[in-house]
Motif scaffolding. Sequence first.
Motif, mmCIF file in Angstrom:
data_model
loop_
_atom_site.group_PDB
_atom_site.id
_atom_site.type_symbol
_atom_site.label_atom_id
_atom_site.label_comp_id
_atom_site.label_asym_id
_atom_site.label_seq_id
_atom_site.Cartn_x
_atom_site.Cartn_y
_atom_site.Cartn_z
ATOM 1 N N VAL A 55 0.847 -1.196 0.000
ATOM 2 C CA VAL A 55 0.000 0.000 0.000
ATOM 3 C C VAL A 55 0.882 1.246 0.000
ATOM 4 N N ASP A 56 0.326 2.320 -0.544
ATOM 5 C CA ASP A 56 1.018 3.600 -0.555
ATOM 6 C C ASP A 56 0.554 4.376 0.681
ATOM 7 N N THR A 57 1.383 4.421 1.700
ATOM 8 C CA THR A 57 0.989 5.082 2.947
ATOM 9 C C THR A 57 1.081 6.595 2.848
ATOM 10 N N GLU A 58 1.593 7.118 1.736
ATOM 11 C CA GLU A 58 1.645 8.557 1.533
ATOM 12 C C GLU A 58 0.279 9.098 1.081
ATOM 13 N N ALA A 59 -0.532 8.246 0.463
ATOM 14 C CA ALA A 59 -1.860 8.664 0.004
ATOM 15 C C ALA A 59 -2.871 8.520 1.139
ATOM 16 N N HIS A 60 -3.865 9.403 1.181
ATOM 17 C CA HIS A 60 -4.902 9.332 2.220
ATOM 18 C C HIS A 60 -5.843 8.160 1.945
#
Length: 65
Positions: A55-60
């Motif tokens: 998962v991209d943890t930078e995206a909300h």
Amino acid sequence: MPKDWIDPPEDEIWGYTLYGEEILVGETDIRETIDGEYMKPDEFERYAYDTSTPVDTEAHRNEFI
């Protein structure tokens, strides 16, 4: 029947793990996956890695915030 009367054969193969390792009769700590496959404790980390989704943890998570 008391357990000490039972003498299982040594080195008899009971089955195989998800990754093809032999499971011997009487072996402990074998776990079953949701898909009905079996794993040994040393295969848990590999299974978690193989079945996880990055998962991209930078995206909300919720764009409405």
